[in-house]
Design a protein around this motif. Sequence first.
Motif, PDB file in Angstrom:
ATOM      1  N   TRP A 286      30.682 -39.086 -23.720  1.00  0.00           N
ATOM      2  CA  TRP A 286      31.203 -40.328 -24.298  1.00  0.00           C
ATOM      3  C   TRP A 286      30.056 -41.287 -24.586  1.00  0.00           C
ATOM      4  O   TRP A 286      29.973 -41.868 -25.667  1.00  0.00           O
TER       5      TRP A 286
ATOM      6  N   ILE B 253      27.900 -40.124 -27.537  1.00  0.00           N
ATOM      7  CA  ILE B 253      28.545 -40.453 -28.816  1.00  0.00           C
ATOM      8  C   ILE B 253      28.368 -41.940 -29.115  1.00  0.00           C
ATOM      9  O   ILE B 253      28.000 -42.322 -30.232  1.00  0.00           O
ATOM     10  N   GLN B 254      28.598 -42.781 -28.127  1.00  0.00           N
ATOM     11  CA  GLN B 254      28.442 -44.215 -28.324  1.00  0.00           C
ATOM     12  C   GLN B 254      26.997 -44.580 -28.656  1.00  0.00           C
ATOM     13  O   GLN B 254      26.745 -45.439 -29.504  1.00  0.00           O
TER      14      GLN B 254
ATOM     15  N   VAL C 283      26.276 -43.667 -32.307  1.00  0.00           N
ATOM     16  CA  VAL C 283      26.909 -44.656 -33.195  1.00  0.00           C
ATOM     17  C   VAL C 283      26.116 -45.955 -33.180  1.00  0.00           C
ATOM     18  O   VAL C 283      25.863 -46.549 -34.236  1.00  0.00           O
TER      19      VAL C 283
ATOM     20  N   MET D 141      31.666 -50.688 -31.472  1.00  0.00           N
ATOM     21  CA  MET D 141      31.561 -49.979 -30.198  1.00  0.00           C
ATOM     22  C   MET D 141      32.913 -49.919 -29.487  1.00  0.00           C
ATOM     23  O   MET D 141      33.220 -48.928 -28.822  1.00  0.00           O
TER      24      MET D 141
ATOM     25  N   THR E 239      34.657 -47.154 -31.192  1.00  0.00           N
ATOM     26  CA  THR E 239      34.010 -45.901 -30.768  1.00  0.00           C
ATOM     27  C   THR E 239      34.462 -45.523 -29.366  1.00  0.00           C
ATOM     28  O   THR E 239      34.677 -44.345 -29.074  1.00  0.00           O
ATOM     29  N   ASN E 240      34.626 -46.508 -28.503  1.00  0.00           N
ATOM     30  CA  ASN E 240      35.084 -46.259 -27.137  1.00  0.00           C
ATOM     31  C   ASN E 240      36.479 -45.640 -27.117  1.00  0.00           C
ATOM     32  O   ASN E 240      36.794 -44.832 -26.247  1.00  0.00           O
TER      33      ASN E 240
ATOM     34  N   ALA F 221      35.785 -41.885 -28.784  1.00  0.00           N
ATOM     35  CA  ALA F 221      34.845 -40.972 -28.103  1.00  0.00           C
ATOM     36  C   ALA F 221      35.523 -39.945 -27.197  1.00  0.00           C
ATOM     37  O   ALA F 221      35.137 -38.774 -27.219  1.00  0.00           O
TER      38      ALA F 221
END
Length: 132
Positions: free
Chosen positions: A17, A20-21, A24, A114, A117-118, A121
Motif C-alpha cells: 500500500w 503504491i502511495q 503516486v 493521496m 490513492t489510500n 491502494a
Amino acid sequence: MTKAHSNGIGRPPIGRWFLIQGVVLVIVGLAFLLKSPIACYSAFLGGFIFIVPHGYFAFKAFRYSGARAAKKIMSSFYQGEAGKLILCAILFTMAFKWIQPLDVAALFLTFAVMLVTNLVAPFLANGRTQRN
C-alpha cells in the motif's frame, strides 16, 4: 490458498500500500514541477503530511492480530486514528507557519490525491494475490 485464507485473517499488505502511495506521490510531485519548483515541493509536502500520519496509524493499528488480542486491536485502532488526526493537524500547522513560499493549491491537491490513492491502494495491492 494464500496464507490469510489458510490461517484465518492475515495482516494487510501494508508495505505494498505504501509503495503504491509512494509511486503516486512521486508522479504527482514531479508533475507539479512543470508548474514551478515551489509547486513541486509543496506537492511533496502535501504527500508527506498524508503519508507520515497514515504510517503512524498503520504501525499502531496492525501491530496485533488474532481473536485473543481483540481488545488490544480495538485500542490500537483508536489510538492510531487519534494520533493520525493530531499528526495531520500538527504537520499542516508547521507547513503553513514555517514553509514560505508555499503553493497551497499544490499542497492540498496532492493531499487529496493521496486520500483517493489510500482508498484504491488496497484493491490494487490485493488484486494480484486474489487471482488464481
